[in-house]
Design a protein around this motif. Structure first.
Motif, short mmCIF file in Angstrom:
data_model
loop_
_atom_site.label_atom_id
_atom_site.label_comp_id
_atom_site.label_asym_id
_atom_site.label_seq_id
_atom_site.Cartn_x
_atom_site.Cartn_y
_atom_site.Cartn_z
N SER A 1 2.23 0.90 -8.27
CA SER A 1 1.62 2.05 -8.94
C SER A 1 1.26 3.16 -7.97
N LYS A 2 0.97 2.82 -6.71
CA LYS A 2 0.65 3.84 -5.70
C LYS A 2 1.84 4.11 -4.78
N LYS A 3 2.99 3.51 -5.08
CA LYS A 3 4.21 3.69 -4.29
C LYS A 3 3.98 3.40 -2.81
N GLN A 4 3.29 2.31 -2.52
CA GLN A 4 2.96 1.94 -1.15
C GLN A 4 3.82 0.77 -0.67
N THR A 5 4.17 0.81 0.61
CA THR A 5 4.74 -0.36 1.26
C THR A 5 3.57 -1.28 1.63
N PHE A 6 3.87 -2.48 2.15
CA PHE A 6 2.80 -3.36 2.60
C PHE A 6 2.01 -2.71 3.74
N LYS B 1 10.12 13.87 7.21
CA LYS B 1 9.17 14.08 6.11
C LYS B 1 9.03 15.57 5.78
N ARG B 2 9.02 16.42 6.81
CA ARG B 2 8.94 17.86 6.56
C ARG B 2 10.18 18.33 5.80
N ALA B 3 11.34 17.82 6.19
CA ALA B 3 12.58 18.22 5.50
C ALA B 3 12.57 17.79 4.03
N ASP C 1 6.43 -5.50 6.37
CA ASP C 1 7.40 -5.07 5.35
C ASP C 1 8.74 -5.77 5.53
N SER C 2 9.06 -6.13 6.76
CA SER C 2 10.36 -6.73 7.06
C SER C 2 10.37 -8.25 7.00
N ILE C 3 9.19 -8.89 7.06
CA ILE C 3 9.13 -10.35 7.19
C ILE C 3 9.82 -11.07 6.04
N ALA C 4 9.44 -10.78 4.81
CA ALA C 4 9.99 -11.51 3.65
C ALA C 4 11.19 -10.77 3.09
N CYS C 5 12.30 -10.87 3.76
CA CYS C 5 13.57 -10.28 3.30
C CYS C 5 13.45 -8.79 3.01
N TYR C 6 12.65 -8.09 3.77
CA TYR C 6 12.48 -6.64 3.65
C TYR C 6 11.89 -6.21 2.31
N ILE C 7 11.21 -7.10 1.61
CA ILE C 7 10.67 -6.78 0.29
C ILE C 7 9.60 -5.70 0.36
N GLY C 8 8.87 -5.64 1.49
CA GLY C 8 7.83 -4.61 1.63
C GLY C 8 8.38 -3.20 1.63
N TRP C 9 9.60 -3.04 2.13
CA TRP C 9 10.23 -1.71 2.13
C TRP C 9 10.59 -1.29 0.70
N LEU C 10 10.87 -2.26 -0.16
CA LEU C 10 11.23 -1.95 -1.55
C LEU C 10 10.02 -1.87 -2.47
N TRP C 11 8.87 -2.32 -2.00
CA TRP C 11 7.66 -2.40 -2.83
C TRP C 11 7.30 -1.08 -3.52
N PRO C 12 7.50 0.09 -2.88
CA PRO C 12 7.16 1.35 -3.55
C PRO C 12 7.94 1.60 -4.85
N ARG D 1 11.39 9.04 0.55
CA ARG D 1 10.93 8.34 1.76
C ARG D 1 12.11 7.76 2.53
N VAL D 2 13.10 7.24 1.82
CA VAL D 2 14.28 6.66 2.49
C VAL D 2 15.05 7.73 3.23
N VAL D 3 15.30 8.87 2.57
CA VAL D 3 16.05 9.95 3.21
C VAL D 3 15.29 10.47 4.43
#
Length: 197
Positions: free
Chosen positions: A179-184, A133-135, A164-175, A67-69
């Motif tokens: 268990s479902k690898k989801q962001t907020f 995402k396609r790549a 995802d960005s509000i609390a020190c970007y923790i939502g971006w790291l949540w995945p 997802r990051v790439v």
């Protein structure tokens, strides 16, 4: 007919609960040896009838690195017109003695970036994939039924990335540990990112 008569249906013995041996079922009779069929998704442990991702027959969730790439690729593609034409515009503005050609070029780059961003969003809503995402062979889908989001929900999910960005970007790291690898944003919009074939 009175309640004391033997043929009175209200005077019969209580029936066993539905599903118990000898219970009278409703609807069409079941064939012997065939378990009763339910509606909707097959039952999955711990999910209350919703299929669990990663189980046989269900898609595999995309891991955080993919997802990051994909996001980096999309950022480069979307930002490319702005940076290329913006840098050219600044260089041109410094040498054109205020004629405005450089500013126009930078403005065209900015408009190109906006158009590319909305085009990527439309593709993500209709196919589940941006260029990145396609790549990376991943796809964004609705969690409930695996369908694509459509433009409106895809746009709403982008807005929800603010959370995802509000609390020190923790939502971006949540995945990384979810268990479902989801962001907020995924949780708010009920979306998942899966590996595509």
């Amino acid at each position: 007919m009175s309640f004391g008569e033997p043929n009175n249906p209200y005077n019969s013995a209580p029936q066993p609960p539905a599903g118990a041996p000898g219970a009278a079922g409703y609807g069409y009779p079941q064939q012997p040896g065939v378990p009763p069929q339910g509606y909707g998704y097959p039952q999955a442990p711990g999910m209350g009838g919703v299929p669990q991702f990663g189980t046989p027959g269900m898609p595999t969730l995309a891991h955080w690195g993919l997802r990051v790439v994909a996001t980096i690729i999309d950022g480069i593609i979307i930002g490319l017109p702005y940076y290329v034409l913006g840098i050219a515009g600044v260089a041109m503005a410094s040498g054109d003695n205020g004629s405005g050609g450089g500013i126009a070029l930078a403005l065209i780059g900015f408009i190109g970036t906006i158009v590319l961003a909305f085009w990527q969003l439309a593709k993500e809503g209709s196919t589940g994939q941006t260029i990145g995402k396609r790549a990376m062979k991943i796809r964004l889908l609705k969690e409930a039924d695996g369908s694509t989001l459509g433009f409106g929900l895809a746009f709403g999910r982008r807005i929800c990335h603010i959370v995802d960005s509000i609390a020190c970007y923790i939502g971006w790291l949540w995945p990384l540990w979810d268990s479902k690898k989801q962001t907020f944003a995924d949780k708010i919009c009920s979306t998942v990112v899966i590996r595509s074939q």
